[in-house]
Design a protein around this motif. Sequence first.
Motif, PDB file in Angstrom:
ATOM      1  N   GLU A  17      28.171  28.978   8.230  1.00  0.00           N
ATOM      2  CA  GLU A  17      28.126  28.943   9.699  1.00  0.00           C
ATOM      3  C   GLU A  17      28.065  30.346  10.278  1.00  0.00           C
ATOM      4  O   GLU A  17      27.291  30.619  11.204  1.00  0.00           O
ATOM      5  CB  GLU A  17      29.333  28.181  10.252  1.00  0.00           C
ATOM      6  CG  GLU A  17      29.280  26.686  10.006  1.00  0.00           C
ATOM      7  CD  GLU A  17      30.437  25.954  10.673  1.00  0.00           C
ATOM      8  OE1 GLU A  17      31.074  26.535  11.575  1.00  0.00           O
ATOM      9  OE2 GLU A  17      30.686  24.810  10.286  1.00  0.00           O
ATOM     10  N   GLU A  18      28.871  31.233   9.724  1.00  0.00           N
ATOM     11  CA  GLU A  18      28.871  32.624  10.203  1.00  0.00           C
ATOM     12  C   GLU A  18      27.526  33.293   9.900  1.00  0.00           C
ATOM     13  O   GLU A  18      27.007  34.058  10.723  1.00  0.00           O
ATOM     14  CB  GLU A  18      30.007  33.421   9.556  1.00  0.00           C
ATOM     15  CG  GLU A  18      31.401  32.975   9.987  1.00  0.00           C
ATOM     16  CD  GLU A  18      31.993  31.908   9.082  1.00  0.00           C
ATOM     17  OE1 GLU A  18      31.205  31.169   8.438  1.00  0.00           O
ATOM     18  OE2 GLU A  18      33.234  31.817   9.017  1.00  0.00           O
ATOM     19  N   ALA A  19      26.965  32.985   8.730  1.00  0.00           N
ATOM     20  CA  ALA A  19      25.660  33.546   8.371  1.00  0.00           C
ATOM     21  C   ALA A  19      24.588  33.059   9.333  1.00  0.00           C
ATOM     22  O   ALA A  19      23.766  33.855   9.827  1.00  0.00           O
ATOM     23  CB  ALA A  19      25.296  33.158   6.943  1.00  0.00           C
ATOM     24  N   ALA A  20      24.597  31.757   9.608  1.00  0.00           N
ATOM     25  CA  ALA A  20      23.609  31.194  10.530  1.00  0.00           C
ATOM     26  C   ALA A  20      23.719  31.835  11.908  1.00  0.00           C
ATOM     27  O   ALA A  20      22.708  32.159  12.544  1.00  0.00           O
ATOM     28  CB  ALA A  20      23.796  29.682  10.628  1.00  0.00           C
ATOM     29  N   GLN A  21      24.947  32.036  12.370  1.00  0.00           N
ATOM     30  CA  GLN A  21      25.159  32.663  13.676  1.00  0.00           C
ATOM     31  C   GLN A  21      24.606  34.092  13.694  1.00  0.00           C
ATOM     32  O   GLN A  21      23.940  34.509  14.651  1.00  0.00           O
ATOM     33  CB  GLN A  21      26.653  32.670  14.013  1.00  0.00           C
ATOM     34  CG  GLN A  21      26.999  33.271  15.373  1.00  0.00           C
ATOM     35  CD  GLN A  21      26.412  32.493  16.526  1.00  0.00           C
ATOM     36  OE1 GLN A  21      26.300  31.268  16.462  1.00  0.00           O
ATOM     37  NE2 GLN A  21      26.003  33.194  17.584  1.00  0.00           N
ATOM     38  N   ALA A  22      24.861  34.831  12.636  1.00  0.00           N
ATOM     39  CA  ALA A  22      24.385  36.216  12.565  1.00  0.00           C
ATOM     40  C   ALA A  22      22.858  36.267  12.566  1.00  0.00           C
ATOM     41  O   ALA A  22      22.252  37.089  13.287  1.00  0.00           O
ATOM     42  CB  ALA A  22      24.934  36.898  11.310  1.00  0.00           C
TER      43      ALA A  22
END
Length: 219
Positions: A17-22
């Motif tokens: 999720e954090e990767a997708a947001q970045a």
Amino acid sequence: MDKNQAGIQFMKEGKWEEAAQAFMEAIEAQPADPVAYINFGNVLTAVGDTDRALNFYNKAITLDKDATTAYYSKGGVYYDAQNFEEAKNMFELAMKKGLETGDNYFMLGMSLAQMGNSRLALPYLQRSTELLEDDAEAHFQYGLCLAREGFIDEAITSLEMAVQLDALHADALYNLGVAYGFKEDGEKALEMFNRALKVQPDHLLAGHGKKLIEGQNLQ
């Protein structure tokens, strides 16, 4: 650290999720940069949303027809879906566009092998072992391909390299046993089957090979 680098770090940590947001923030900041689209596609692929992943890879290619990693990533999606013809086409395109990596050669060779074209796969798998010298799986798959084409001595060399790199590679040990059996070296074949079973006691093929050799020894 920019958003793409941050996203890649999150991916390494399994924080999807954090990767997708970045990566989404990277796309918003630079909507004409294909890299973030490829990275976002890789996140989607990792979580199993392959249809959307393909859309992002295609967007990257629209922005840059020479975005080699987009073709490679598309090939990976098709390969996992067992669409080996399309996978082969993508890995070939990536190579033609300049992606000369061991991974791309390996996947192109594997796609051809899965299609039953072992002879065509051989040069690509061979090249992958040259570029991925320490990759046991590359040497293993090259050895299998050699064996299928009847190059038993060469297959033994490659399979032994796989075992040297990964002593717990049960399938490489089993296939070494088969190769030595083909060479009528029962003692060496039995040794390899036993080593495979020590690593993986439920390896049915190695167990069967062991029984065959032992049965021959009793005759």
